[in-house]
Design an enzyme around this catalytic site. Sequence first.
Site, PDB file in Angstrom:
ATOM      1  N   ALA A 149       0.831  -1.207   0.000  1.00  0.00           N
ATOM      2  CA  ALA A 149       0.000   0.000   0.000  1.00  0.00           C
ATOM      3  C   ALA A 149       0.864   1.256   0.000  1.00  0.00           C
ATOM      4  O   ALA A 149       2.018   1.248   0.422  1.00  0.00           O
ATOM      5  CB  ALA A 149      -0.917   0.010   1.216  1.00  0.00           C
TER       6      ALA A 149
ATOM      7  N   GLY B 229      -0.401  -4.969   0.712  1.00  0.00           N
ATOM      8  CA  GLY B 229      -1.574  -4.937  -0.157  1.00  0.00           C
ATOM      9  C   GLY B 229      -1.330  -5.632  -1.486  1.00  0.00           C
ATOM     10  O   GLY B 229      -2.257  -6.197  -2.086  1.00  0.00           O
TER      11      GLY B 229
ATOM     12  N   GLU C 105      -2.026  -9.163  -0.814  1.00  0.00           N
ATOM     13  CA  GLU C 105      -3.473  -9.369  -0.737  1.00  0.00           C
ATOM     14  C   GLU C 105      -4.102  -9.366  -2.127  1.00  0.00           C
ATOM     15  O   GLU C 105      -4.999 -10.168  -2.423  1.00  0.00           O
ATOM     16  CB  GLU C 105      -4.103  -8.288   0.150  1.00  0.00           C
ATOM     17  CG  GLU C 105      -3.736  -8.469   1.612  1.00  0.00           C
ATOM     18  CD  GLU C 105      -4.270  -7.372   2.521  1.00  0.00           C
ATOM     19  OE1 GLU C 105      -4.990  -7.702   3.478  1.00  0.00           O
ATOM     20  OE2 GLU C 105      -3.955  -6.190   2.275  1.00  0.00           O
TER      21      GLU C 105
ATOM     22  N   GLU D 192       2.955  -5.474   7.550  1.00  0.00           N
ATOM     23  CA  GLU D 192       2.113  -4.494   8.238  1.00  0.00           C
ATOM     24  C   GLU D 192       2.401  -4.393   9.736  1.00  0.00           C
ATOM     25  O   GLU D 192       2.328  -3.309  10.330  1.00  0.00           O
ATOM     26  CB  GLU D 192       0.627  -4.831   8.032  1.00  0.00           C
ATOM     27  CG  GLU D 192       0.080  -4.473   6.657  1.00  0.00           C
ATOM     28  CD  GLU D 192       0.264  -5.592   5.641  1.00  0.00           C
ATOM     29  OE1 GLU D 192      -0.409  -5.563   4.603  1.00  0.00           O
ATOM     30  OE2 GLU D 192       1.095  -6.498   5.886  1.00  0.00           O
TER      31      GLU D 192
END
Length: 258
Positions: free
Chosen positions: A66, A109, A112, A132
């Site tokens: 991210a 991300g 993911e 994270e």
Amino acid sequence: MNALQFIETSIEEGIGYIFLNRPKQLNALNRKMIREIITAMEAYDLDPRVKVIVLAGNGKAFSAGADIEEMVNDNPVSLELMNQFADWDRISLVKKPVIGAVKGFVFGGGFELALSCDFLIAASDTQFSFPEVTLGVMPGAGGTQRLTKLVGKTKALEWILTAERIKAKTALQYGFINKIVAPELLMEEAVDLAGKIAKQPPLAVRLIKESVNKAGDLSLYEGMQFERKNFYLLFASKDQKEGMSAFVEKRKPNFTGG
């Protein structure tokens, strides 16, 4: 599709391509980029020219995660009001198969997003990680759920809590990627797999994906009932008649998607 800022798209021979296109930022995912990705997926899902979707990244990495600069000043209220993961939720509603072609960093991300694909072909230099926890947060777009379903509780917990980098060889061993290839062969292998699937009858492909996805959420009995209804439904399709007639007549089927 036009006015795209963070991705590139194209359609060739039944395959809809989406390339993450922030190579200088290692394809870090900001909110607009995610919206562009899922909007492109949904457009391909409705486009009869597209049989399979291939998702890849321009540059050295699939995605390093991210865009932290975008999130650093967020708070619980702002995240709730913007419904931070609403676009991510739409990915699971895509009916057509999605093949991820990943390389380099597949972090946060980006990991993911990769786990949201139906298939993953990985270059030999690929590294996966959920970092994270080192930022004081946790995966929020399905990482704890999808990884646990794929590799089990103990290994998922270890990898997420330690932020360990997972090499492609280990990912293959634990079954969350389909194949490892040399980096220069990554797109060739992804396109080869996409081409094989694109030749199959579209409705059967769609209902098979739907049934397999249900297997992770339903009991064995419930899953079998769901599978059975989809099996019956396919006998109303023109492609079922064509496929079985071609088999009996010893010829190649001509599937039309009906």
